[in-house]
Write a protein that holds these residues in place. Structure first.
Motif, PDB file in Angstrom:
ATOM      1  N   PRO A  16       7.034  -5.633  11.202  1.00 46.26           N
ATOM      2  CA  PRO A  16       8.180  -5.954  10.349  1.00 46.26           C
ATOM      3  C   PRO A  16       8.272  -7.436  10.018  1.00 46.26           C
ATOM      4  N   TYR A  17       8.928  -7.717   8.887  1.00 43.62           N
ATOM      5  CA  TYR A  17       9.269  -9.101   8.551  1.00 43.62           C
ATOM      6  C   TYR A  17      10.704  -9.337   9.008  1.00 43.62           C
ATOM      7  N   LYS A  18      10.911 -10.339   9.858  1.00 47.11           N
ATOM      8  CA  LYS A  18      12.235 -10.641  10.386  1.00 47.11           C
ATOM      9  C   LYS A  18      12.929 -11.647   9.479  1.00 47.11           C
ATOM     10  N   SER A  19      14.123 -11.293   9.037  1.00 45.54           N
ATOM     11  CA  SER A  19      14.867 -12.173   8.138  1.00 45.54           C
ATOM     12  C   SER A  19      15.058 -13.554   8.750  1.00 45.54           C
TER      13      SER A  19
ATOM     14  N   LEU B 154      18.036  -8.563  11.377  1.00 50.16           N
ATOM     15  CA  LEU B 154      17.637  -7.825  10.183  1.00 50.16           C
ATOM     16  C   LEU B 154      16.117  -7.871  10.038  1.00 50.16           C
ATOM     17  N   GLU B 155      15.509  -6.693   9.968  1.00 53.55           N
ATOM     18  CA  GLU B 155      14.064  -6.590   9.797  1.00 53.55           C
ATOM     19  C   GLU B 155      13.750  -5.758   8.563  1.00 53.55           C
ATOM     20  N   TYR B 156      12.684  -6.131   7.875  1.00 56.06           N
ATOM     21  CA  TYR B 156      12.232  -5.418   6.690  1.00 56.06           C
ATOM     22  C   TYR B 156      10.912  -4.721   6.965  1.00 56.06           C
ATOM     23  N   ALA B 157      10.788  -3.493   6.492  1.00 53.49           N
ATOM     24  CA  ALA B 157       9.493  -2.823   6.544  1.00 53.49           C
ATOM     25  C   ALA B 157       8.503  -3.574   5.661  1.00 53.49           C
ATOM     26  N   THR B 158       7.227  -3.450   5.987  1.00 56.19           N
ATOM     27  CA  THR B 158       6.197  -4.143   5.206  1.00 56.19           C
ATOM     28  C   THR B 158       5.172  -3.187   4.600  1.00 56.19           C
ATOM     29  N   ALA B 159       5.344  -1.898   4.825  1.00 59.42           N
ATOM     30  CA  ALA B 159       4.492  -0.886   4.205  1.00 59.42           C
ATOM     31  C   ALA B 159       5.258   0.433   4.178  1.00 59.42           C
TER      32      ALA B 159
END
Length: 358
Positions: free
Chosen positions: A278-281, A287-292
């Protein structure tokens, strides 16, 4: 959510096998094609472009895929959103050849919506603008910004058959209706400058295009989140929505496909987000964003895709209001409409429950 074994076995990093494509704009009138005249819609396309009490609010969002006079390729995002005279503008720039240059800026604004002969004219002197020019049919658009990080002045014409999201240009989004249409591949001209004193680069109009998203209405999943993709597979364009709302409860997954001839398909999809890396804000703790993502299009023909970010650092960060969104370049590989495909596009991921600060 259950998905097929073949979907799970798609490549982990699609971005590793896709180079920078050619960005060739479409050159068909957005309104005057037979399909453009025949498809049903919920509104006159020109009406949501007016600066009026009924349609002056909402979002104007563009992604420009461009080749510059320095022979480099870039993705430029320009976005302004307004509600009741207040909102924000924001932009980002990614060098697609090296993936090493990324810049972004964000600015909250108040009282910037004005009217010029009934057409859209958002203007913040010496800072930002988003304007519609011309009164016949769909206008030409101009968006520009002056910032120490980068500056741009982009003009694009509606030369791409319209993508009506949801098939007719509207759908329930959280507590109310949202309306959205897209011009996926508009002929684009203009300039770009990187840094305060950088060289003014010219946009190559034969190898650049702009996707415009116009969205407005009373719906927004303020108690949830959404992930949105635009995808380009040659002349086929896809707008893909995944929305989760707690109040009212909603779990929506669908794609609108605009084929090369302008015809539309709307498909339910299965979407599984991959949080293995994940990409961490940098702005919102926790807050984490999926990357795939794995995507399966349901129904005849359909297809299965692996979508992945091209590089990790693509978060647009603000100070108040919408303080974090993951907005950037993606690639896609897999099968689509019975064919093996490689494509590209952009994503916007916003967790409204966590990233809205008033």
């Amino acid at each position: 959510m259950r998905i097929s074994t073949s979907l799970l076995s798609l490549p982990l990093l699609a971005s590793a096998v896709i180079g920078v494509p050619k960005f060739v704009p479409e050159k068909t009138s957005s309104l005057d094609t037979p399909l453009g005249r025949s498809l049903p819609a919920l509104y006159d396309l020109r009406q949501p472009l007016l600066s009026s009490s009924d349609n002056g609010d909402g979002s104007w969002w563009t992604s420009t895929y461009l080749k510059a006079s320095n022979h480099s390729n870039y993705l430029l995002i320009s976005h302004v959103t307004i509600a009741a005279g207040a909102g924000c503008y924001r932009a980002s720039l990614l060098d697609l050849d090296t993936l090493s240059l990324y810049k972004q800026f964000y600015q909250p604004v108040v009282g910037v919506l004005t009217s010029d002969v009934g057409l859209l004219n958002i203007s913040i002197p010496s800072q930002y603008g988003f304007q519609a020019q011309g009164a016949e049919g769909l206008p030409t658009f101009r968006t520009w910004a002056e910032n120490d990080a980068f500056s741009y002045d982009v003009t694009f014409k509606p030369t791409s058959p319209i993508l009506y999201n949801g098939g007719v240009g509207g759908f329930m989004w959280g507590p109310g209706m949202t309306y959205q249409f897209s011009i996926p591949s508009a002929v684009t001209t203009g300039t770009l400058k990187i840094g305060k004193s950088g060289e003014v680069l010219t946009i190559d109009k034969d190898n650049s295009f702009t996707w415009l998203d116009r969205q407005w209405g009373g719906g927004i999943p303020i108690t949830g989140n959404f992930t949105w993709f635009q995808l380009h597979f040659g002349g086929t364009k896809v707008s893909l929505w995944a929305t989760d709302s707690k109040i009212p409860y909603q779990k929506s997954r669908f794609a609108t496909i605009r084929h090369e001839d302008g015809s539309l398909d709307v498909r339910a999809i299965e979407l599984v987000s991959d949080y293995s890396a994940p990409y961490k804000s940098t702005r919102v703790p926790g807050l984490e964003y999926a990357t795939a993502w794995n995507v399966k299009f349901l129904g005849p023909e359909g297809g299965e895709l692996r979508i992945a970010i091209a590089t990790r650092d693509q978060e647009i960060v603000g100070s108040i209001g919408l303080v974090s969104s993951y907005t950037g370049y993606i690639t896609a590989t897999g099968t689509f409409w019975g064919k093996a495909v490689e494509g590209f596009g952009a994503t916007e991921i916003i967790d409204l429950a966590k990233a809205m600060v008033v």
